[in-house]
Design a protein around this motif. Sequence first.
Motif, PDB file in Angstrom:
ATOM      1  N   MET A   1      -7.346  -3.840   9.421  1.00  0.00           N
ATOM      2  CA  MET A   1      -7.671  -3.270   8.142  1.00  0.00           C
ATOM      3  C   MET A   1      -7.693  -1.745   8.174  1.00  0.00           C
ATOM      4  O   MET A   1      -7.999  -1.141   7.189  1.00  0.00           O
ATOM      5  CB  MET A   1      -9.003  -3.783   7.649  1.00  0.00           C
ATOM      6  CG  MET A   1      -8.987  -5.237   7.267  1.00  0.00           C
ATOM      7  SD  MET A   1     -10.421  -5.902   6.395  1.00  0.00           S
ATOM      8  CE  MET A   1     -11.757  -4.933   6.902  1.00  0.00           C
ATOM      9  N   LEU A   2      -7.404  -1.147   9.284  1.00  0.00           N
ATOM     10  CA  LEU A   2      -7.391   0.304   9.364  1.00  0.00           C
ATOM     11  C   LEU A   2      -6.163   0.828   8.625  1.00  0.00           C
ATOM     12  O   LEU A   2      -5.037   0.454   8.940  1.00  0.00           O
ATOM     13  CB  LEU A   2      -7.358   0.747  10.825  1.00  0.00           C
ATOM     14  CG  LEU A   2      -7.358   2.244  11.066  1.00  0.00           C
ATOM     15  CD1 LEU A   2      -8.609   2.884  10.467  1.00  0.00           C
ATOM     16  CD2 LEU A   2      -7.268   2.527  12.541  1.00  0.00           C
ATOM     17  N   ALA A   3      -6.405   1.649   7.634  1.00  0.00           N
ATOM     18  CA  ALA A   3      -5.303   2.203   6.856  1.00  0.00           C
ATOM     19  C   ALA A   3      -4.575   3.273   7.665  1.00  0.00           C
ATOM     20  O   ALA A   3      -5.198   4.098   8.330  1.00  0.00           O
ATOM     21  CB  ALA A   3      -5.830   2.805   5.557  1.00  0.00           C
ATOM     22  N   THR A   4      -3.260   3.223   7.625  1.00  0.00           N
ATOM     23  CA  THR A   4      -2.446   4.241   8.285  1.00  0.00           C
ATOM     24  C   THR A   4      -1.358   4.687   7.320  1.00  0.00           C
ATOM     25  O   THR A   4      -0.933   3.930   6.461  1.00  0.00           O
ATOM     26  CB  THR A   4      -1.795   3.699   9.570  1.00  0.00           C
ATOM     27  OG1 THR A   4      -1.024   2.554   9.250  1.00  0.00           O
ATOM     28  CG2 THR A   4      -2.829   3.320  10.604  1.00  0.00           C
ATOM     29  N   LEU A   5      -0.919   5.917   7.477  1.00  0.00           N
ATOM     30  CA  LEU A   5       0.126   6.461   6.635  1.00  0.00           C
ATOM     31  C   LEU A   5       1.470   5.855   7.031  1.00  0.00           C
ATOM     32  O   LEU A   5       1.770   5.711   8.209  1.00  0.00           O
ATOM     33  CB  LEU A   5       0.179   7.982   6.787  1.00  0.00           C
ATOM     34  CG  LEU A   5       1.170   8.720   5.896  1.00  0.00           C
ATOM     35  CD1 LEU A   5       0.856   8.486   4.429  1.00  0.00           C
ATOM     36  CD2 LEU A   5       1.137  10.200   6.221  1.00  0.00           C
ATOM     37  N   GLY A   6       2.246   5.468   6.059  1.00  0.00           N
ATOM     38  CA  GLY A   6       3.557   4.903   6.354  1.00  0.00           C
ATOM     39  C   GLY A   6       4.273   4.522   5.077  1.00  0.00           C
ATOM     40  O   GLY A   6       3.783   4.770   3.971  1.00  0.00           O
ATOM     41  N   GLU A   7       5.431   3.933   5.227  1.00  0.00           N
ATOM     42  CA  GLU A   7       6.206   3.487   4.077  1.00  0.00           C
ATOM     43  C   GLU A   7       5.596   2.212   3.489  1.00  0.00           C
ATOM     44  O   GLU A   7       5.060   1.383   4.222  1.00  0.00           O
ATOM     45  CB  GLU A   7       7.650   3.201   4.509  1.00  0.00           C
ATOM     46  CG  GLU A   7       8.400   4.437   4.968  1.00  0.00           C
ATOM     47  CD  GLU A   7       8.566   5.464   3.855  1.00  0.00           C
ATOM     48  OE1 GLU A   7       8.865   5.069   2.716  1.00  0.00           O
ATOM     49  OE2 GLU A   7       8.385   6.664   4.138  1.00  0.00           O
ATOM     50  N   VAL A   8       5.699   2.072   2.182  1.00  0.00           N
ATOM     51  CA  VAL A   8       5.211   0.865   1.519  1.00  0.00           C
ATOM     52  C   VAL A   8       6.180  -0.275   1.833  1.00  0.00           C
ATOM     53  O   VAL A   8       7.387  -0.127   1.647  1.00  0.00           O
ATOM     54  CB  VAL A   8       5.115   1.084  -0.012  1.00  0.00           C
ATOM     55  CG1 VAL A   8       4.696  -0.193  -0.710  1.00  0.00           C
ATOM     56  CG2 VAL A   8       4.148   2.222  -0.321  1.00  0.00           C
ATOM     57  N   PRO A   9       5.670  -1.419   2.353  1.00  0.00           N
ATOM     58  CA  PRO A   9       6.567  -2.531   2.670  1.00  0.00           C
ATOM     59  C   PRO A   9       7.189  -3.123   1.410  1.00  0.00           C
ATOM     60  O   PRO A   9       6.602  -3.078   0.335  1.00  0.00           O
ATOM     61  CB  PRO A   9       5.662  -3.548   3.358  1.00  0.00           C
ATOM     62  CG  PRO A   9       4.282  -3.180   2.964  1.00  0.00           C
ATOM     63  CD  PRO A   9       4.289  -1.721   2.650  1.00  0.00           C
ATOM     64  N   SER A  10       8.373  -3.675   1.555  1.00  0.00           N
ATOM     65  CA  SER A  10       9.026  -4.310   0.414  1.00  0.00           C
ATOM     66  C   SER A  10       9.799  -5.519   0.902  1.00  0.00           C
ATOM     67  O   SER A  10       9.981  -5.711   2.100  1.00  0.00           O
ATOM     68  CB  SER A  10       9.969  -3.325  -0.288  1.00  0.00           C
ATOM     69  OG  SER A  10      10.992  -2.923   0.601  1.00  0.00           O
ATOM     70  N   GLY A  11      10.243  -6.322  -0.037  1.00  0.00           N
ATOM     71  CA  GLY A  11      11.010  -7.506   0.307  1.00  0.00           C
ATOM     72  C   GLY A  11      10.155  -8.763   0.280  1.00  0.00           C
ATOM     73  O   GLY A  11       8.938  -8.705   0.096  1.00  0.00           O
TER      74      GLY A  11
END
Length: 68
Positions: free
Chosen positions: A1-11
């Motif tokens: 549950m630790l939030a990390t910066l990254g691209e939003v998943p899709s698909g």
Amino acid sequence: MLATLGEVPSGPGWAFEWKWDGQRAIAVFRGGQCHLYSRNGNDVTQLLPRTRRSALRGAPRPRGRRRR
């Protein structure tokens, strides 16, 4: 549950939620009761009474028991 910066998943098969502010907790339902845990496994049920009540309102009822 630790939030990390990254691209939003899709698909297909991906789901995500935005975390704007506040706390995250995992809700565990057993025997008509609800307990809330932090990502570190700490019981935070007593710290989040409104969240617990909201979770219980939305939880399916165990068969043969009445929710209090």
